[in-house]
Motif scaffolding. Sequence first.
Motif, short mmCIF file in Angstrom:
data_model
loop_
_atom_site.label_atom_id
_atom_site.label_comp_id
_atom_site.label_asym_id
_atom_site.label_seq_id
_atom_site.Cartn_x
_atom_site.Cartn_y
_atom_site.Cartn_z
N PHE A 53 45.28 34.02 33.94
CA PHE A 53 44.12 33.84 34.81
C PHE A 53 44.08 34.90 35.90
O PHE A 53 45.01 35.03 36.68
N TYR A 54 42.97 35.60 35.95
CA TYR A 54 42.77 36.60 37.00
C TYR A 54 42.34 35.92 38.30
O TYR A 54 42.63 36.38 39.38
N ALA A 55 41.64 34.80 38.17
CA ALA A 55 41.14 34.07 39.33
C ALA A 55 42.10 32.94 39.68
O ALA A 55 42.39 32.08 38.86
N GLY A 56 42.60 32.97 40.91
CA GLY A 56 43.53 31.94 41.35
C GLY A 56 42.93 30.55 41.30
O GLY A 56 43.63 29.57 41.03
N SER A 57 41.64 30.46 41.53
CA SER A 57 40.99 29.14 41.48
C SER A 57 41.13 28.53 40.10
O SER A 57 41.30 27.32 39.96
N GLY A 58 41.07 29.36 39.06
CA GLY A 58 41.25 28.86 37.69
C GLY A 58 42.62 28.26 37.48
O GLY A 58 42.76 27.26 36.77
N GLN A 59 43.63 28.85 38.08
CA GLN A 59 44.98 28.32 37.96
C GLN A 59 45.07 26.91 38.55
O GLN A 59 45.61 26.00 37.94
N ASN A 83 34.02 30.14 38.54
CA ASN A 83 34.14 31.60 38.56
C ASN A 83 32.83 32.32 38.27
O ASN A 83 32.80 33.55 38.24
N PHE A 84 31.75 31.58 38.10
CA PHE A 84 30.45 32.19 37.89
C PHE A 84 30.02 33.03 39.10
O PHE A 84 29.23 33.95 38.99
N ARG A 85 30.59 32.73 40.26
CA ARG A 85 30.29 33.49 41.47
C ARG A 85 30.60 34.97 41.30
O ARG A 85 29.96 35.82 41.91
N MET A 86 31.58 35.29 40.44
CA MET A 86 31.91 36.70 40.20
C MET A 86 30.73 37.42 39.54
O MET A 86 30.48 38.58 39.83
N LEU A 91 25.99 41.19 40.45
CA LEU A 91 24.57 41.49 40.62
C LEU A 91 24.34 42.27 41.92
O LEU A 91 23.48 43.14 41.98
N THR A 92 25.13 41.96 42.94
CA THR A 92 25.05 42.71 44.19
C THR A 92 25.50 44.14 43.98
O THR A 92 24.93 45.08 44.53
N ILE A 113 37.31 41.58 43.29
CA ILE A 113 37.99 40.40 43.83
C ILE A 113 37.30 40.02 45.13
O ILE A 113 36.74 40.86 45.82
N ARG A 114 37.31 38.76 45.43
CA ARG A 114 36.54 38.23 46.55
C ARG A 114 36.83 38.97 47.85
O ARG A 114 35.92 39.37 48.56
N ASN A 115 38.09 39.14 48.19
CA ASN A 115 38.44 39.75 49.48
C ASN A 115 37.87 41.16 49.59
O ASN A 115 37.32 41.54 50.61
N VAL A 116 38.03 41.96 48.55
CA VAL A 116 37.55 43.34 48.57
C VAL A 116 36.04 43.36 48.58
O VAL A 116 35.41 44.18 49.25
N PHE A 117 35.42 42.46 47.83
CA PHE A 117 33.96 42.40 47.78
C PHE A 117 33.39 42.16 49.17
O PHE A 117 32.49 42.87 49.62
N TYR A 118 33.91 41.17 49.88
CA TYR A 118 33.37 40.85 51.19
C TYR A 118 33.67 41.94 52.21
O TYR A 118 32.86 42.21 53.08
N LEU A 119 34.83 42.55 52.12
CA LEU A 119 35.14 43.65 53.03
C LEU A 119 34.22 44.84 52.77
O LEU A 119 33.82 45.54 53.69
N GLY A 120 33.87 45.04 51.49
CA GLY A 120 33.00 46.16 51.13
C GLY A 120 31.57 45.99 51.59
O GLY A 120 30.83 46.96 51.70
#
Length: 122
Positions: A53-59, A83-86, A91-92, A113-120
């Motif tokens: 699992f690449y997404a921790g939430s899936g684990q 994980n559909f949020r990815m 799309l952004t 990944i979420r952290n990098v996406f929001y920082l970007g």
Amino acid sequence: MSLSQQQLNDFWSGVKASLPTMLGYISIGAAFGTIAGSEHFTIWQVFLLSAIFYAGSGQFIVVSMLAANASISSIVMMVFLVNFRMFLQSLTVTQVFPRQSTVSSLLAHKSIIRNVFYLGLN
């Protein structure tokens, strides 16, 4: 091959910038290991879930739903929905890189990944 002083400075700057993210992943990994262990998963099962699992939430979803004796189909559906949020983040990315093909942009969610996406976004 030797690195220039500027390259070394850039490297250490990147290490310093990524420390908060690394600490976050270490704490999430420890929490996942603790929860999986409390549900009697073996260390190999925990390792396999972390590797697959690449997404921790899936684990966390898989461990909690397996512990609740949920069906495999409901686990798969729940992991997909969470994980559909990815996909929405990708799309952004299509707006940020307008010259990329549509298929390439939509597949970009695999590298976001979420952290990098929001920082970007800042």
